[in-house]
Structures are given as C-alpha cells and as structure tokens.
Design a protein around this motif. Structure first.
Motif: not given
Length: 385
Positions: A16-18, A24-34, A69-77
């Motif tokens: 779900a997170v991946v 939907d693009g990069p997001a902070t942990r809080t945004e990912l939870a939402r 400030p939140g740090r966006p998580v970016v998928l590289t993979g």
C-alpha cells in the motif's frame, strides 16, 4: 493471528505504501498515513524497512502547516525491476521498468526470418543478464502477444499471425529463462503503458488500437485493464468491416485488420516490408510524399480506419482513442480521412467530439506496459520485496 497471516498483512501494508508512492508521488510519513489509512507508526516502520533496503530515500525537509517540517519519502527502487517483452511477427521488443518507474532498458530486435519464439527467449536472457550486471533484480516478466490470451493459465489460446494455438507461453519462457513469467495481450499492455506514462495519463477511460500486422484494442478504465469474462476483450481487428474479400490471418475474410493493418497498408502503397513495422511505415510515408496515388490510397485506408474507430467509440464512449504502431509515422496520410470518417459515424460527436490521439511511446508501448504489468505483484502485495 498466525505467523503466515501476520506476514501477509505486513506485505499488504508495504504494498500500500509503495503503491501510493509510485502512483501518487513522494509524501511525508503523515501524508502516507492519510493516503493509505495506515497508522503513522506502521508507516514509519515500513518506510524504515524500505529505506534500509534502498527502495526509498527521504528528500530535504519541506515546511509543514504546523510543527516540524516533514521530509518527503521518495520511491527509488532501482534494484527491483519488471521486464516486459513483446513478441510480434516482425520484431521482439524488451523494456525494463524499475519500482520507481524509471526505464532501465529498452531495445527492439527484428525477427528477420527466425522463429519469433527463439528471438523472444534470446532477448529475455540478454535483458536479464544486462539488468543483473547493472544491479537490477527482475522480480517478474510479462510477455505481450498479439492474440487471444488466457492470462490465468498463462496460455496463448490463439495468435494467428504468429501461428500459435494453445501455446503455454508463460511456462515455456519461464522454463527457458528461469524467470517468473506471465502472458498478456499486446494491446492491453500498450493501453496500460499509455495510461501510466503516455498519451492518456490522467484519463478515466481510454482505448489503445495497435497498428502492426494485427489490429487489437486495449481498454483501460480507472487505471486497470478491462479483459472481459474470458480475458479476450478487445479483438476489434476481427470486426467485419472493410473489404469483404480481404483474407485475414485468422482465416476469415472481411476482418477490419485485413483492410487497415500493416500488410494492407503495404499492399495499398506497393512498398515491400522492411524491418520493423515502424521502419516499413516510414518507407510508405516516404513513398506517399513523392507519389500522390500512394497518398490517395492511404487516405482510403484511413477512411476505413476511422469507421472502425467510430465503432469502438460508439460501444465504449472513452475519453480518448489512441492510435499506435505504424499509424503514427503514417499519421499525415491516414489521420485526416480517419478523423473525418470517425466524426461522421460517432453518434455522440455533436455533443462530445471524439478525442483521437497518437501514441507517444512508439513501438515499445506494449513492452513498456508489459513491464508495468510484471510489477503488479509487488504493488498488490502478492510478491514480497
């Protein structure tokens, strides 16, 4: 809860997170939870695990509404790769896409009189070796085939232009290469690629029409392939439309593809087939630029092409119809008459004009979509990272 159930739940949550990061693009942990509906602590654990394995990284902090400030998580993979392979009469194509959506490999090999299956296996092995040398792990491969595909069994029920019938392609290619292999219709794959990275990004419903020796349609609704009850949806090339005497590769006469497919285009222009469908189409376009009779013949092909597009549009009422393959290099000669014919025959045209587009992905569209399909298990949670 059993250990198996716990592991399944963990894999589903990770997927779900991946999936959210990819689509939907990069997001902070809080945004990912939402976005995912998961607890923030759960998201944090998943992100930490993905980061440890190099699948994500955190970008520089951005100011939030309140608090730190939140740090966006970016998928590289980059180390997790899906391999897409398209086998056709004249060529075999390969495209590899990593978890983050970057294209890691793209190549097309002409068949040139060889058995297309042998070319397919050779290219699959070469592609895997190249990706492995670059640090990419192929988690799955999907073979795109022009014909009726029973995806659940991994069998090509019928591909008349390849002369395949009830061929267990998934098993055969898997045994020959050691890869986890699925098989899918080529038009479905191309339609998925256009929806993910091409001409129909952001549209709710779209139709992609192939332009090679065979003519098929891939239908996308809300980002998913529409396969039909048996998985055989989209065989529009065999609509009885066009010259009723024209012999089709399926053995019948009067099929639409017998009047607008590559062989019909070559016959109408008097040009010999040369290399891939795009190379042949470019040769036809060059001839048409010098010979008005060839240009007129292509306009007549375009009229029949437009009538078929109208038939598809009347049934499905999509946001857009995309023409791919050899139709793209020939657009200057086919598209004007095709558009006129389509607008005349589309019932809803006075209220919602047909949006007819050209593919932006070239001959690699089906292979690119197959690569996306090969990653489906990761995004659904069926395949563990």
């Amino acid at each position: 809860m059993t250990l198996v159930a716990i592991e399944d739940l963990r894999r589903q949550n990770t997927a779900a997170v991946v999936r959210s990061l990819r689509h939907d693009g990069p997001a902070t942990r809080t945004e990912l939870a939402r976005r995912t509906g998961l607890a923030k602590a759960t998201v944090g654990t998943i992100v930490g695990s993905l980061s440890d394995r190099g699948h994500v990284h955190e970008a520089d902090a951005t100011p939030g509404v309140r608090g730190r400030p939140g740090r966006p998580v970016v998928l590289t993979g980059a180390t997790v790769v899906g391999l897409g392979l398209e086998v056709n009469v004249d060529y075999v194509a390969a495209v590899a896409v990593d978890l983050g959506g970057a294209v890691r490999l793209e190549t097309t090999v002409p068949v040139e009189g060889r058995d297309p299956y042998e070319v397919l296996v050779d290219l699959a092995r070469t592609a895997e070796a190249t990706l492995d040398a670059g640090g990419g792990r192929v988690v799955g491969a999907t073979v795109a085939v022009p014909g009726l595909v029973d995806q659940r069994r991994g069998v090509v029920a019928m591909a008349p232009n390849l002369r395949w019938e009830e061929r267990p392609v998934a098993r055969e290619v898997g045994e020959a290469t050691g890869l986890e292999v699925t098989v899918e219709n080529d038009a479905n794959c191309a339609a998925l690629a256009e929806a993910r990275r091409g001409a129909t990004v952001g549209l709710g419903q779209s139709v992609y029409i192939t332009g090679t020796v065979g003519i098929g349609a891939g239908v996308i609704t809300d980002g998913a392939i529409v396969r039909g009850t048996s998985g055989f949806a989209g065989e529009v090339g065999h609509i009885p439309l066009g010259d009723p005497s024209a012999l089709c590769g399926c053995g019948r006469r009067g099929c639409w593809e017998a009047s607008v497919g590559l062989r019909a285009v070559l016959a109408a222009s008097g040009v010999e087939e040369c290399g891939t469908p795009l190379e042949s189409a470019r040769a036809v376009a060059a001839r048409a630029s010098e010979d008005v009779r060839v240009a007129d013949a292509l306009a007549r092909v375009g009229k029949v092409l437009g009538q078929g597009v109208a038939t598809v549009a009347n049934i499905l009422n999509p946001d857009a119809v995309v023409l791919g393959g050899c139709f793209v290099p020939l657009a200057a000669y086919l598209l004007p008459s095709a558009t006129r014919a389509a607008q005349v025959h589309v019932t809803s045209a006075p209220y919602a004009p047909l949006d007819l587009r050209l593919s932006t992905l070239g001959l690699g569209a089906a292979a690119a979509g197959a690569a996306e399909e090969a990653l489906t298990g990761v995004f659904s949670g069926a395949t563990a990272l």
